[in-house]
Design a protein around this motif. Structure first.
Motif, PDB file in Angstrom:
ATOM      1  N   LEU A  93     158.565  43.453  32.489  1.00  0.00           N
ATOM      2  CA  LEU A  93     157.215  44.080  32.410  1.00  0.00           C
ATOM      3  C   LEU A  93     156.468  44.301  33.542  1.00  0.00           C
ATOM      4  O   LEU A  93     156.521  43.417  34.351  1.00  0.00           O
ATOM      5  CB  LEU A  93     156.533  43.586  31.357  1.00  0.00           C
ATOM      6  N   VAL A  94     155.869  45.562  33.838  1.00  0.00           N
ATOM      7  CA  VAL A  94     154.977  45.661  34.748  1.00  0.00           C
ATOM      8  C   VAL A  94     153.453  45.700  34.164  1.00  0.00           C
ATOM      9  O   VAL A  94     153.295  46.883  33.324  1.00  0.00           O
ATOM     10  CB  VAL A  94     155.147  47.032  35.699  1.00  0.00           C
ATOM     11  N   VAL A  95     152.549  44.850  34.278  1.00  0.00           N
ATOM     12  CA  VAL A  95     151.402  45.011  33.756  1.00  0.00           C
ATOM     13  C   VAL A  95     150.228  45.529  34.944  1.00  0.00           C
ATOM     14  O   VAL A  95     150.159  44.845  35.806  1.00  0.00           O
ATOM     15  CB  VAL A  95     150.800  43.657  33.258  1.00  0.00           C
ATOM     16  N   VAL A  96     149.679  46.553  34.533  1.00  0.00           N
ATOM     17  CA  VAL A  96     148.503  47.199  35.299  1.00  0.00           C
ATOM     18  C   VAL A  96     147.422  46.706  34.865  1.00  0.00           C
ATOM     19  O   VAL A  96     147.112  47.110  33.811  1.00  0.00           O
ATOM     20  CB  VAL A  96     148.816  48.394  35.464  1.00  0.00           C
ATOM     21  N   VAL A  97     146.411  45.904  35.447  1.00  0.00           N
ATOM     22  CA  VAL A  97     145.218  45.620  34.896  1.00  0.00           C
ATOM     23  C   VAL A  97     144.150  46.303  35.967  1.00  0.00           C
ATOM     24  O   VAL A  97     144.061  45.917  36.979  1.00  0.00           O
ATOM     25  CB  VAL A  97     145.127  43.976  35.111  1.00  0.00           C
ATOM     26  N   GLY A  98     143.275  47.318  35.294  1.00  0.00           N
ATOM     27  CA  GLY A  98     142.036  47.728  36.231  1.00  0.00           C
ATOM     28  C   GLY A  98     141.166  46.650  36.339  1.00  0.00           C
ATOM     29  O   GLY A  98     140.924  45.944  35.673  1.00  0.00           O
ATOM     30  N   ASP A  99     140.465  46.871  37.253  1.00  0.00           N
ATOM     31  CA  ASP A  99     139.436  46.044  37.841  1.00  0.00           C
ATOM     32  C   ASP A  99     138.121  46.805  38.382  1.00  0.00           C
ATOM     33  O   ASP A  99     138.268  47.979  38.627  1.00  0.00           O
ATOM     34  CB  ASP A  99     139.818  45.108  38.862  1.00  0.00           C
ATOM     35  N   HIS A 100     137.047  46.208  38.532  1.00  0.00           N
ATOM     36  CA  HIS A 100     135.832  46.728  39.297  1.00  0.00           C
ATOM     37  C   HIS A 100     136.151  47.310  40.480  1.00  0.00           C
ATOM     38  O   HIS A 100     137.072  46.759  41.339  1.00  0.00           O
ATOM     39  CB  HIS A 100     134.691  45.838  39.297  1.00  0.00           C
ATOM     40  N   ALA A 101     135.294  48.450  40.816  1.00  0.00           N
ATOM     41  CA  ALA A 101     135.606  48.928  42.451  1.00  0.00           C
ATOM     42  C   ALA A 101     135.324  47.484  43.226  1.00  0.00           C
ATOM     43  O   ALA A 101     134.521  46.463  42.885  1.00  0.00           O
ATOM     44  CB  ALA A 101     134.706  49.731  42.564  1.00  0.00           C
ATOM     45  N   THR A 102     136.065  47.482  44.650  1.00  0.00           N
ATOM     46  CA  THR A 102     136.171  46.515  45.264  1.00  0.00           C
ATOM     47  C   THR A 102     134.465  45.943  45.772  1.00  0.00           C
ATOM     48  O   THR A 102     134.347  44.836  45.652  1.00  0.00           O
ATOM     49  CB  THR A 102     136.842  46.658  46.553  1.00  0.00           C
TER      50      THR A 102
END
Length: 518
Positions: A93-102
């Motif tokens: 599985l490839v899990v992409v977790v979005g996050d806040h801008a740096t």
């Protein structure tokens, strides 16, 4: 090309063509980029746990990674139970977790969290992509990690996603091949020739046709006992396919199966342990004085077994079960009669997703001689797996029927998977065993030594009873666009299954069965 577009292009180039998603604000550029990469199929789910379970089911059947798109740490948190199951099943599985801008993280916004800490619990590979120019390379690295049979989590800051100047990474190899360890084969052969009682314990790709055939040859040629993992990630079975007995769930029964063994050969399986600790009972199920030999890991077991079979069972064939079906059941419905109906009517090449729990005890025997089929089981033990996994399996194999056998309590964890089945018009038939109780917990109450378990007090009973109010799965399914009916007899169930198997699209059958405890 912005970072999100390069990420999607890299995923597609790496053979990742389906993304199961429940996105949020931080992932909007990824969502928008889907329209620029037509080869990527986006599948919306209404809960992150459904997205993760669907990706697991897809990977088990397709044999290649699926992607999961999640929103920040809380989204990942909602997905963790089924990511745990995927980790235990060793699926890619490839899990992409979005996050806040740096630049935004310093302000400790309400959704800020430690994503790395959450991801580390279920991932073999975790990386935060910090530069748009490096994002595609990071994605290619995630795909490579996933192909080794693990969850790879890529954390995607919003500004890295929306910034221009990215390019997809070069296409890489689509598979990782594990070579046969000749020394391990030699050691296993020596154990089998020793004359001492030996158990062959299989998992991973050993539970597919090539591995099953080799293991059956070894057992027939040497007299070794052959067992499979209790909950295999994917098991091929049915008429014409070598049949393997699964290690029992309860520790006492498993110990009886392994009793007397002096050699235990692991082919794609881990050394057996009890699922839980119990007062006065062992956790390690390997018999005293038994030597453990590791023949191969999860992805190289079939090849290693073939080499071992040629070494110790040359010229020996693999016994296979004949075609046989139980009679269709009649009269008031029970869990055993559900098993008989499935065995009597199962279409060829069906994918069974089994989260029937206590109600499914009769399924292996009832389907042993049914047409060849695959079984996907609850490998990691985190419930709420069945209906989401059926979504992914149906998308991976649109030409095959999917039958989800689902306990009522665990169904409610991820019941919104039915909505995704309807939205995608998937050929999934879901049978809900509605007994109004967490029967497995009633069993476990006894097994941990609580003497009053057969008739627990009112407070304990309330925590094991889900029948007040009675769950109405027909109304729940119809409210999410899935045709449904309730059955109370064997005749009604057989008719409902025949109708569901004959019509395309999703169906739900609510089977009213008695609790084990009356």
């Amino acid at each position: 090309m912005n970072g999100a577009q390069a990420l999607l292009a890299t995923l597609v180039d790496g053979g990742v063509e389906v993304c199961f998603a429940n996105p949020g604000t931080s992932e909007m550029h990824f969502v928008a980029a889907l329209d620029t990469v037509p080869q990527m199929r986006g599948v919306l789910t209404l809960f992150e746990g459904v997205a993760a379970g669907a990706a697991d089911g897809y990977a088990r059947i397709a044999g290649r990674p699926a992607a999961v798109l999640l929103h920040l740490g809380p989204g990942l948190g909602n997905a963790i139970a089924n990511l745990h199951n995927a980790r235990r099943a060793k699926v890619p599985l490839v899990v992409v977790v979005g996050d806040h801008a740096t630049y935004h993280k310093q302000y400790d916004a309400p959704l800020e969290s430690d994503i790395e800490a959450l991801a580390g619990n279920v991932s073999g590979w975790v990386k935060r992509s910090m530069a748009t120019a490096e994002l595609a390379a990071d994605a290619a690295e995630a795909i490579a990690a996933a192909r080794t049979g693990q969850v790879a989590t890529l954390i995607l800051p919003a500004d890295v996603s929306w910034t221009d100047g990215a390019a997809p990474a070069p296409r890489g190899s689509l598979s990782a091949v594990e070579s046969v360890d000749v020394d391990a084969v030699s050691a296993a052969a020596q154990a089998l020739r020793s004359g001492a009682p030996t158990v062959l314990f299989t998992g991973g790709d050993a539970n597919r046709l090539a591995g099953l055939t080799a293991a059956a040859r070894i057992a027939a040629g040497t007299g070794a006992r052959w067992l499979s993992e209790t909950f295999p990630a994917r098991l091929e079975r049915g008429a014409g396919i070598p049949a393997v007995e699964r290690l029992a769930y309860f520790a006492e029964a498993a110990e009886a199966q392994l009793a007397g063994a002096r050699h235990l050969i692991l082919a794609g399986a881990s050394s057996p342990v009890s699922f839980f600790a119990y007062p006065g009972k062992r956790s390690d199920l390997v018999p005293e004085g038994c030597e453990v030999h590791v023949l191969a890991g999860h992805t190289g077991a079939a090849a290693a077994l073939s080499a071992l079979a040629d070494e110790v069972a040359a010229g020996t064939g693999a016994p296979v079960p004949p075609a046989a079906r139980p009679d269709p059941p009649t009269g008031a419905l029970t869990a055993m009669k559900v098993a008989d109906a499935v065995g009597a009517l199962l279409p060829e090449r069906t994918i069974i997703v089994d989260e029937s729990n206590t109600s499914g005890v009769g399924l292996p025997a009832a389907t042993a001689g049914a047409p060849a089929h695959d079984v996907l089981t609850l490998t990691g033990g985190a419930i709420g797996y069945g209906m989401p996994t059926a979504v992914g399996a149906a998308i991976a194999a649109p030409d095959r029927p999917v039958l989800c056998l689902q306990a009522d309590g665990s169904a409610m964890y991820t019941v919104s998977a039915l909505w995704s089945q309807a939205r995608e018009n998937l050929d999934v038939t879901t049978v809900i065993y509605n007994n109004g109780a967490y029967d497995i917990l009633r069993v476990e109450l006894q097994r941990v030594g609580v003497e009053t378990a057969a008739s627990p007090g009112p407070k304990a009973g309330d925590l094991l009873d889900i029948g007040r109010p009675t769950l109405d799965f027909v109304s729940l399914a119809e409210g999410m666009g899935v045709p449904a009916q309730r059955v109370t007899t064997g005749e009604e169930l057989s008719a409902a299954l025949q109708q569901a198997f004959a019509e395309p699209g999703p169906h739900l059958i609510e089977a009213m069965v008695p609790s084990l405890f009356g």
